[in-house]
Design a protein around this motif. Structure first.
Motif, PDB file in Angstrom:
ATOM      1  N   LEU A   1      85.174 106.080 -25.701  1.00 11.46           N
ATOM      2  CA  LEU A   1      83.914 105.509 -25.250  1.00 11.46           C
ATOM      3  C   LEU A   1      84.175 104.200 -24.510  1.00 11.46           C
ATOM      4  O   LEU A   1      85.228 103.589 -24.648  1.00 11.46           O
ATOM      5  CB  LEU A   1      82.978 105.239 -26.433  1.00 11.46           C
ATOM      6  CG  LEU A   1      82.727 106.375 -27.421  1.00 11.46           C
ATOM      7  CD1 LEU A   1      81.795 105.903 -28.528  1.00 11.46           C
ATOM      8  CD2 LEU A   1      82.148 107.587 -26.716  1.00 11.46           C
ATOM      9  N   LYS A   2      83.149 103.753 -23.762  1.00  6.01           N
ATOM     10  CA  LYS A   2      83.248 102.462 -23.051  1.00  6.01           C
ATOM     11  C   LYS A   2      81.906 101.763 -23.131  1.00  6.01           C
ATOM     12  O   LYS A   2      80.862 102.360 -22.863  1.00  6.01           O
ATOM     13  CB  LYS A   2      83.627 102.706 -21.579  1.00  6.01           C
ATOM     14  CG  LYS A   2      83.741 101.431 -20.739  1.00  6.01           C
ATOM     15  CD  LYS A   2      84.957 100.646 -21.121  1.00  6.01           C
ATOM     16  CE  LYS A   2      85.289  99.550 -20.113  1.00  6.01           C
ATOM     17  NZ  LYS A   2      84.250  98.522 -19.957  1.00  6.01           N
ATOM     18  N   ILE A   3      81.936 100.498 -23.540  1.00  7.29           N
ATOM     19  CA  ILE A   3      80.751  99.660 -23.506  1.00  7.29           C
ATOM     20  C   ILE A   3      80.992  98.508 -22.538  1.00  7.29           C
ATOM     21  O   ILE A   3      82.139  98.121 -22.288  1.00  7.29           O
ATOM     22  CB  ILE A   3      80.390  99.109 -24.904  1.00  7.29           C
ATOM     23  CG1 ILE A   3      81.565  98.314 -25.506  1.00  7.29           C
ATOM     24  CG2 ILE A   3      79.965 100.228 -25.831  1.00  7.29           C
ATOM     25  CD1 ILE A   3      81.248  97.637 -26.819  1.00  7.29           C
ATOM     26  N   GLU A   4      79.908  97.973 -21.957  1.00  8.13           N
ATOM     27  CA  GLU A   4      80.023  96.867 -21.016  1.00  8.13           C
ATOM     28  C   GLU A   4      79.982  95.551 -21.782  1.00  8.13           C
ATOM     29  O   GLU A   4      78.917  95.051 -22.155  1.00  8.13           O
ATOM     30  CB  GLU A   4      78.896  96.942 -19.974  1.00  8.13           C
ATOM     31  CG  GLU A   4      78.966  98.164 -19.074  1.00  8.13           C
ATOM     32  CD  GLU A   4      80.292  98.265 -18.326  1.00  8.13           C
ATOM     33  OE1 GLU A   4      80.814  97.204 -17.899  1.00  8.13           O
ATOM     34  OE2 GLU A   4      80.802  99.384 -18.175  1.00  8.13           O
ATOM     35  N   ALA A   5      81.142  95.007 -22.048  1.00  2.00           N
ATOM     36  CA  ALA A   5      81.265  93.736 -22.758  1.00  2.00           C
ATOM     37  C   ALA A   5      82.653  93.165 -22.483  1.00  2.00           C
ATOM     38  O   ALA A   5      83.555  93.881 -22.045  1.00  2.00           O
ATOM     39  CB  ALA A   5      81.038  93.931 -24.255  1.00  2.00           C
ATOM     40  N   ARG A   6      82.800  91.864 -22.764  1.00  4.05           N
ATOM     41  CA  ARG A   6      84.069  91.187 -22.513  1.00  4.05           C
ATOM     42  C   ARG A   6      84.523  90.409 -23.744  1.00  4.05           C
ATOM     43  O   ARG A   6      83.718  90.083 -24.623  1.00  4.05           O
ATOM     44  CB  ARG A   6      83.960  90.236 -21.321  1.00  4.05           C
ATOM     45  CG  ARG A   6      83.724  90.931 -19.986  1.00  4.05           C
ATOM     46  CD  ARG A   6      83.665  89.915 -18.854  1.00  4.05           C
ATOM     47  NE  ARG A   6      83.484  90.564 -17.564  1.00  4.05           N
ATOM     48  CZ  ARG A   6      84.471  91.064 -16.825  1.00  4.05           C
ATOM     49  NH1 ARG A   6      85.720  90.961 -17.262  1.00  4.05           N
ATOM     50  NH2 ARG A   6      84.234  91.648 -15.663  1.00  4.05           N
ATOM     51  N   ASP A   7      85.826  90.134 -23.785  1.00  6.44           N
ATOM     52  CA  ASP A   7      86.412  89.311 -24.849  1.00  6.44           C
ATOM     53  C   ASP A   7      86.078  89.827 -26.241  1.00  6.44           C
ATOM     54  O   ASP A   7      85.738  89.070 -27.154  1.00  6.44           O
ATOM     55  CB  ASP A   7      85.951  87.854 -24.708  1.00  6.44           C
ATOM     56  CG  ASP A   7      86.338  87.258 -23.361  1.00  6.44           C
ATOM     57  OD1 ASP A   7      87.440  87.576 -22.874  1.00  6.44           O
ATOM     58  OD2 ASP A   7      85.527  86.491 -22.805  1.00  6.44           O
ATOM     59  N   LEU A   8      86.166  91.129 -26.413  1.00  8.62           N
ATOM     60  CA  LEU A   8      85.861  91.748 -27.701  1.00  8.62           C
ATOM     61  C   LEU A   8      87.072  91.681 -28.631  1.00  8.62           C
ATOM     62  O   LEU A   8      88.221  91.682 -28.172  1.00  8.62           O
ATOM     63  CB  LEU A   8      85.457  93.216 -27.501  1.00  8.62           C
ATOM     64  CG  LEU A   8      84.158  93.450 -26.734  1.00  8.62           C
ATOM     65  CD1 LEU A   8      84.007  94.927 -26.409  1.00  8.62           C
ATOM     66  CD2 LEU A   8      82.963  92.953 -27.526  1.00  8.62           C
ATOM     67  N   PRO A   9      86.837  91.640 -29.932  1.00  6.88           N
ATOM     68  CA  PRO A   9      87.964  91.717 -30.877  1.00  6.88           C
ATOM     69  C   PRO A   9      88.582  93.110 -30.832  1.00  6.88           C
ATOM     70  O   PRO A   9      87.860  94.106 -30.672  1.00  6.88           O
ATOM     71  CB  PRO A   9      87.298  91.447 -32.234  1.00  6.88           C
ATOM     72  CG  PRO A   9      85.874  91.851 -32.039  1.00  6.88           C
ATOM     73  CD  PRO A   9      85.533  91.535 -30.616  1.00  6.88           C
ATOM     74  N   VAL A  10      89.882  93.185 -30.954  1.00  6.90           N
ATOM     75  CA  VAL A  10      90.570  94.478 -30.869  1.00  6.90           C
ATOM     76  C   VAL A  10      91.481  94.658 -32.081  1.00  6.90           C
ATOM     77  O   VAL A  10      91.877  93.694 -32.729  1.00  6.90           O
ATOM     78  CB  VAL A  10      91.408  94.601 -29.571  1.00  6.90           C
ATOM     79  CG1 VAL A  10      90.529  94.512 -28.351  1.00  6.90           C
ATOM     80  CG2 VAL A  10      92.497  93.537 -29.534  1.00  6.90           C
ATOM     81  N   VAL A  11      91.801  95.916 -32.361  1.00  5.97           N
ATOM     82  CA  VAL A  11      92.721  96.225 -33.450  1.00  5.97           C
ATOM     83  C   VAL A  11      94.157  96.208 -32.924  1.00  5.97           C
ATOM     84  O   VAL A  11      94.389  96.335 -31.721  1.00  5.97           O
ATOM     85  CB  VAL A  11      92.424  97.610 -34.063  1.00  5.97           C
ATOM     86  CG1 VAL A  11      91.044  97.648 -34.685  1.00  5.97           C
ATOM     87  CG2 VAL A  11      92.584  98.712 -33.019  1.00  5.97           C
ATOM     88  N   GLU A  12      95.096  96.042 -33.829  1.00  2.82           N
ATOM     89  CA  GLU A  12      96.508  96.203 -33.504  1.00  2.82           C
ATOM     90  C   GLU A  12      96.931  97.613 -33.881  1.00  2.82           C
ATOM     91  O   GLU A  12      96.492  98.147 -34.896  1.00  2.82           O
ATOM     92  CB  GLU A  12      97.359  95.181 -34.256  1.00  2.82           C
ATOM     93  CG  GLU A  12      97.129  93.751 -33.841  1.00  2.82           C
ATOM     94  CD  GLU A  12      98.097  92.802 -34.519  1.00  2.82           C
ATOM     95  OE1 GLU A  12      99.167  93.278 -34.982  1.00  2.82           O
ATOM     96  OE2 GLU A  12      97.804  91.608 -34.591  1.00  2.82           O
TER      97      GLU A  12
END
Length: 466
Positions: free
Chosen positions: A149-160
């Motif tokens: 999926l893709k959402i329109e947002a920036r600087d999101l927290p991500v998993v390792e």
């Protein structure tokens, strides 16, 4: 007398020492158990809740799901979906379902299960900061149950992301998800087994755990103690419909291979050999000269497939492929499927009592419509290939016999190979030509009923024309 007093003193001292040691047991046990608090604090912001909406009516709403009498099945996907059994005929209603996912890039790419978002009209992602954003489906792969999926947002927290190759049976793992809609619920357990093959799940060597997983966890991440995602929670083993101690996760390396292809091409292409395989049991191993059951026995070879061109023969036992040990038959499909068509791999096979090494160039899996004959194309509206009725003790006097069931409405309705279809609607079927003429006149979206005979017992099945 002095000896007796000394003995009593030593006995009392021993009791005190033992009591002291016993008091330390809970503390020692507590120190030996993992502390998940930091892991949860760091990883949970990248875990999301996924809700989908699909507008359906009573008949189409049941497609792809279990019949009421089939609810206590063994393996099932799990997400918070309700079956609308009592809806008025033809009434359009929204069906809502819940699942989980996790963010893999700061610009909004999210990984989840295909069955969470399959055929959804709307996908809403709720972030840990309670923002709700509409997601776009970039692509999905039903064979591995992966969706991107893709959402329109920036600087999101991500998993390792972790390494599946480093996992060991018995190590601690943790799941974060939204069971029954309760966001960011944490459950923990251990890895019970690696490389599990499940029925109808050819391309995934599942990670088995005893982590408590329930409806709504589907698509959520499975973490190791380093806080790295090593799997995607996808299925449970159940007789009751709820958690019973056996959960299955898709390895993250399998998922990311799918993600790369979805980003590049919007679809997934897998390697294909063109063989049918079977398990090697103790008797077969002995007959082929092996000291124990191992490998994947080649039952048949497609004469036009890549295996035949590479020299693989019926009766070969594949013991290693592309550097992967093939302990069981189920180990071969994912080893082949993970390769891109055109890639070469070495296969170690056991043939006539000796070990051989063959160079195999994998091909692309043909689409179902390319495999079908001209007859199957005429049968495609119902997803069935039929043949002339074979004689048998329990066979009816007329009808056509199902030779192959393609993906589609007939498969979802429970039609099986070997079933005999005697009527389509109110018309008797006496030959393959009758069948072809009848299905050729069906309109898309029309609902028809078939009279089916299976092992001497008759029943009717309603199918929507695809």
């Amino acid at each position: 007398m002095q000896l007796a007093i000394s003995a009593r003193r030593y006995a009392l001292f021993g009791v005190l020492v033992l009591a002291g040691l016993m008091s330390l047991v809970p503390e020692v046990q507590a120190r030996s158990l993992p502390d998940f608090t930091e892991l949860v604090e760091e990883a949970s912001p990248a875990v999301v809740n996924i809700s989908t909406t699909r507008v359906v009516n009573q008949r189409s709403g049941l497609q792809g799901f279990m019949n009421p009498e089939e609810l206590p099945q063994l393996f099932r996907h799990f997400f918070g979906d309700q079956l609308p059994f009592n809806l008025p005929e033809g009434k359009a209603v929204p069906r809502q379902s819940l699942g989980s996912g996790f963010i893999i890039s700061e610009d909004g790419y999210i990984l989840t299960n295909n069955h969470v978002v399959e055929e959804a009209d709307e996908i809403i992602v709720r972030l840990s900061d309670r923002r709700e954003l509409t997601a776009k489906l970039i692509g999905s792969d039903p064979k591995t149950d992966i969706a991107l999926l893709k959402i329109e947002a920036r600087d999101l927290p991500v998993v390792e992301l972790g390494k599946v190759s480093r996992l060991k049976v018995g190590e601690w793992v943790l799941a974060i998800g939204s069971p029954f809609g309760f966001d960011h619920t944490v459950t923990a357990g251990i890895i019970s087994a690696m490389g599990r093959s499940l029925p109808n799940e050819t391309y995934v060597p599942f990670i088995q755990t005893d982590v408590a997983i329930n409806p709504g966890n589907s698509g959520g991440p499975l973490f190791n103690l380093k806080g790295e995602v090593i799997g995607i929670n996808s299925q449970i083993y159940t007789r009751s419909g709820g958690f019973m101690g056996l959960s299955f996760a898709i390895p993250i390396d399998v998922a990311m291979n799918v993600v790369e292809q979805l980003k590049e091409d919007g679809r997934v292409v897998r390697g294909w050999l063109g063989v049918q395989i079977q398990e090697v049991d103790r008797d077969l191993a002995k007959s082929f000269g092996l000291d124990r059951p191992m490998g994947a026995l080649i039952a048949s070879v497609d004469e036009q497939g890549p295996a035949a061109r590479s020299g693989i023969q019926s009766g070969d036992i594949v013991l290693e492929f592309d550097g992967h040990e093939i302990s069981r038959a189920g180990d071969l499909p994912p080893a082949v499927g993970n390769l891109r068509p055109g890639n070469q791999a070495y296969a170690k096979v056991w043939r006539e009592g000796r070990l051989m090494t063959l160079t195999v160039e994998v091909g692309a899996r043909p689409e179902e419509n390319k495999l079908a004959t001209s007859q199957s194309a005429q049968n495609a509206p119902l997803g069935l290939i039929v043949k002339t009725l074979e004689e048998g003790t329990h066979q009816p006097r007329y009808g056509v016999q199902v030779e192959r069931v393609l993906e589609g409405e007939a498969a979802r309705a429970g039609i099986q190979v070997g079933d005999v279809i005697t009527r389509l609607g109110y018309t008797r079927i006496r030959s393959v030509q009758d069948w072809q003429a009848l299905v050729g006149n069906l309109a898309s979206g029309e609902v028809v009923h078939l009279h089916v005979v299976r092992e001497g017992r008759s029943h009717f099945v309603a199918i929507k024309v695809d």
